[in-house]
Design an enzyme around this catalytic site. Sequence first.
Site, PDB file in Angstrom:
ATOM      1  N   SER A 177       0.827  -1.204   0.000  1.00 37.33           N
ATOM      2  CA  SER A 177       0.000   0.000   0.000  1.00 37.33           C
ATOM      3  C   SER A 177       0.859   1.250   0.000  1.00 37.33           C
ATOM      4  O   SER A 177       1.976   1.268   0.546  1.00 37.33           O
ATOM      5  CB  SER A 177      -0.867  -0.015   1.263  1.00 37.33           C
ATOM      6  OG  SER A 177      -1.414   1.264   1.518  1.00 37.33           O
ATOM      7  N   TYR A 234      -1.770  -1.336  11.030  1.00 40.47           N
ATOM      8  CA  TYR A 234      -2.098  -1.784   9.675  1.00 40.47           C
ATOM      9  C   TYR A 234      -0.948  -1.460   8.722  1.00 40.47           C
ATOM     10  O   TYR A 234      -0.442  -2.318   7.996  1.00 40.47           O
ATOM     11  CB  TYR A 234      -3.399  -1.116   9.191  1.00 40.47           C
ATOM     12  CG  TYR A 234      -3.537  -1.108   7.690  1.00 40.47           C
ATOM     13  CD1 TYR A 234      -3.919  -2.254   7.005  1.00 40.47           C
ATOM     14  CD2 TYR A 234      -3.234   0.035   6.938  1.00 40.47           C
ATOM     15  CE1 TYR A 234      -4.003  -2.260   5.618  1.00 40.47           C
ATOM     16  CE2 TYR A 234      -3.307   0.038   5.563  1.00 40.47           C
ATOM     17  CZ  TYR A 234      -3.702  -1.107   4.907  1.00 40.47           C
ATOM     18  OH  TYR A 234      -3.771  -1.110   3.538  1.00 40.47           O
ATOM     19  N   LYS A 254       2.010  -3.859   6.533  1.00 38.04           N
ATOM     20  CA  LYS A 254       2.374  -3.786   5.100  1.00 38.04           C
ATOM     21  C   LYS A 254       3.893  -3.663   4.960  1.00 38.04           C
ATOM     22  O   LYS A 254       4.512  -4.332   4.132  1.00 38.04           O
ATOM     23  CB  LYS A 254       1.667  -2.600   4.434  1.00 38.04           C
ATOM     24  CG  LYS A 254       0.162  -2.752   4.330  1.00 38.04           C
ATOM     25  CD  LYS A 254      -0.231  -3.908   3.430  1.00 38.04           C
ATOM     26  CE  LYS A 254      -1.721  -4.129   3.360  1.00 38.04           C
ATOM     27  NZ  LYS A 254      -2.100  -5.408   2.746  1.00 38.04           N
TER      28      LYS A 254
HETATM   29  C1  UD1 Z   1      -6.489   4.435   3.583  1.00 37.92           C
HETATM   30  C2  UD1 Z   1      -5.228   3.938   4.213  1.00 37.92           C
HETATM   31  C3  UD1 Z   1      -4.497   3.130   3.184  1.00 37.92           C
HETATM   32  C4  UD1 Z   1      -5.363   1.994   2.712  1.00 37.92           C
HETATM   33  C5  UD1 Z   1      -6.605   2.586   2.107  1.00 37.92           C
HETATM   34  C6  UD1 Z   1      -7.551   1.498   1.654  1.00 37.92           C
HETATM   35  C7  UD1 Z   1      -3.584   5.126   5.598  1.00 37.92           C
HETATM   36  C8  UD1 Z   1      -3.056   6.447   6.032  1.00 37.92           C
HETATM   37  N1  UD1 Z   1      -4.507   5.105   4.658  1.00 37.92           N
HETATM   38  O1  UD1 Z   1      -6.093   5.402   2.592  1.00 37.92           O
HETATM   39  O2  UD1 Z   1      -3.340   2.595   3.714  1.00 37.92           O
HETATM   40  O3  UD1 Z   1      -4.667   1.222   1.787  1.00 37.92           O
HETATM   41  O4  UD1 Z   1      -7.247   3.405   3.071  1.00 37.92           O
HETATM   42  O5  UD1 Z   1      -8.173   0.870   2.717  1.00 37.92           O
HETATM   43  O6  UD1 Z   1      -3.155   4.143   6.107  1.00 37.92           O
HETATM   44  N2  UD1 Z   1     -12.275  11.130   3.464  1.00 37.92           N
HETATM   45  C9  UD1 Z   1     -13.265  12.041   3.778  1.00 37.92           C
HETATM   46  N3  UD1 Z   1     -14.438  11.571   4.278  1.00 37.92           N
HETATM   47  C10 UD1 Z   1     -14.665  10.238   4.504  1.00 37.92           C
HETATM   48  C11 UD1 Z   1     -13.657   9.312   4.184  1.00 37.92           C
HETATM   49  C12 UD1 Z   1     -12.454   9.791   3.664  1.00 37.92           C
HETATM   50  O7  UD1 Z   1     -13.087  13.249   3.597  1.00 37.92           O
HETATM   51  O8  UD1 Z   1     -15.749   9.896   4.989  1.00 37.92           O
HETATM   52  C13 UD1 Z   1     -11.021  11.617   2.868  1.00 37.92           C
HETATM   53  C14 UD1 Z   1      -9.794  11.295   3.706  1.00 37.92           C
HETATM   54  O9  UD1 Z   1      -9.550  12.302   4.642  1.00 37.92           O
HETATM   55  C15 UD1 Z   1      -8.708  11.211   2.626  1.00 37.92           C
HETATM   56  C16 UD1 Z   1      -9.467  10.722   1.379  1.00 37.92           C
HETATM   57  O10 UD1 Z   1     -10.843  10.963   1.637  1.00 37.92           O
HETATM   58  O11 UD1 Z   1      -8.217  12.484   2.356  1.00 37.92           O
HETATM   59  C17 UD1 Z   1      -9.271   9.244   1.117  1.00 37.92           C
HETATM   60  O12 UD1 Z   1      -9.549   8.525   2.321  1.00 37.92           O
HETATM   61  P1  UD1 Z   1      -9.656   6.930   2.358  1.00 37.92           P
HETATM   62  O13 UD1 Z   1     -10.561   6.448   1.279  1.00 37.92           O
HETATM   63  O14 UD1 Z   1      -9.984   6.532   3.751  1.00 37.92           O
HETATM   64  O15 UD1 Z   1      -8.192   6.440   1.948  1.00 37.92           O
HETATM   65  P2  UD1 Z   1      -6.772   6.821   2.579  1.00 37.92           P
HETATM   66  O16 UD1 Z   1      -6.886   7.324   3.935  1.00 37.92           O
HETATM   67  O17 UD1 Z   1      -6.049   7.635   1.564  1.00 37.92           O
END
Ligand code: UD1
Length: 342
Positions: free
Chosen positions: A128, A153, A157
């Site tokens: 990841s 987590y 990885k």
């Molecule tokens: C996360 C994990 C990554 C993992 C991936 C898939 C970390 C830091 N991140 O990535 O390792 O492989 O999930 O499971 O370990 N967001 C919102 N509202 C929400 C949800 C998300 O604004 O309700 C934003 C988050 O702040 C972020 C973006 O959307 O900026 C993507 O979030 P998310 O889909 O959770 O993925 P990551 O955090 O990038």
Amino acid sequence: MEAKKTVLISGGAGYIGSHTAVELIGAGYDVVVIDNLSNSEEASVEGVRRITGRDIPFEIVDTCDMAALRSVFAKYDFDTVIHFAAFKAVGESVAEPLKYYANNLVSFMNIVEMMKEFGRPNVLFSSSATVYGDAETLPVTELTPRKPATSPYGNTKQMAEDILRDCCAAYAGLYGIALRYFNPVGAHPSALIGELPRGVPNNLVPFVTQTAAGVRECLSIFGDDYDTPDGTCLRDYIDIVDLACAHVAAVRRMTEGKMEGKFEIFNVGTGHPVSVLELVTTFEKVNGLKLNYRMAPRRAGDVPAVWADTSRANEVLGWKAECSLEDTLRSAWEWEKRVRGL
Ligand code: UD1
């Protein structure tokens, strides 16, 4: 001698595993799927069967169970394993680290142990972009230094990458590739398989589609005061079918004996940063709907921005992301509608 064409997929009933099974079959491989169904449904294997028209062998096996895994290795003749089976909720891993270390590491070490015992050569591991943490330079290349993991987590990885590297160096017949995924999104165009998170989704796109479907009331955008063009975080959203195709390219490289060393790493992303707000407005536009969303405080542990330099995968694997963000967000919505009967 013709290369053996069977691939064992652990976690093959899951989101990335099921899409990868479809693309492998399309590329002429046979697959065997194992999964303990702890965070997936047998229905997705059925979806793969419907899409491909093939009767895929499927066994409910927990890869932490060495004896059960050994029977799978004894029963099926394959040269390559793709190991997807793992827990993946960042927040839960902070609350229950032992659950994550035990599951994610033991299952992976069991796989490598069996490869050794049965003399099977190729392991493809799901890594990841989380291994890069808050990188100092963007986009990140495979040579960008990893940062200390910020969650158990993420640590699993990093540790699994290291375990695979060390085992490939130590065991003559073993070869490994780690694919570092950025943010996988979307669903198969047939809408027969897709992402099906249990409970409240942690990830952005399932939360978006569930909000559009009325399952969630309102999407919170976590942070609009980052040092980015619109203040929201930047990520590299990779279409799930494109991601699945990257696995096919990596499997081909291994089975055709084209690897240059014994262990290789590739970033799998689009190479383009997209902000959370941009993703949300694109989703609204391509699907012709309004999403209920609000700005909310930052989420602990989020990095402001990360996206991939994909040159290595483009040049060495001959793979490139092709699906537009528009198409992938259309497919995500089609899938959600099907799941909800809309
Ligand atoms: C996360 C994990 C990554 C993992 C991936 C898939 C970390 C830091 N991140 O990535 O390792 O492989 O999930 O499971 O370990 N967001 C919102 N509202 C929400 C949800 C998300 O604004 O309700 C934003 C988050 O702040 C972020 C973006 O959307 O900026 C993507 O979030 P998310 O889909 O959770 O993925 P990551 O955090 O990038």
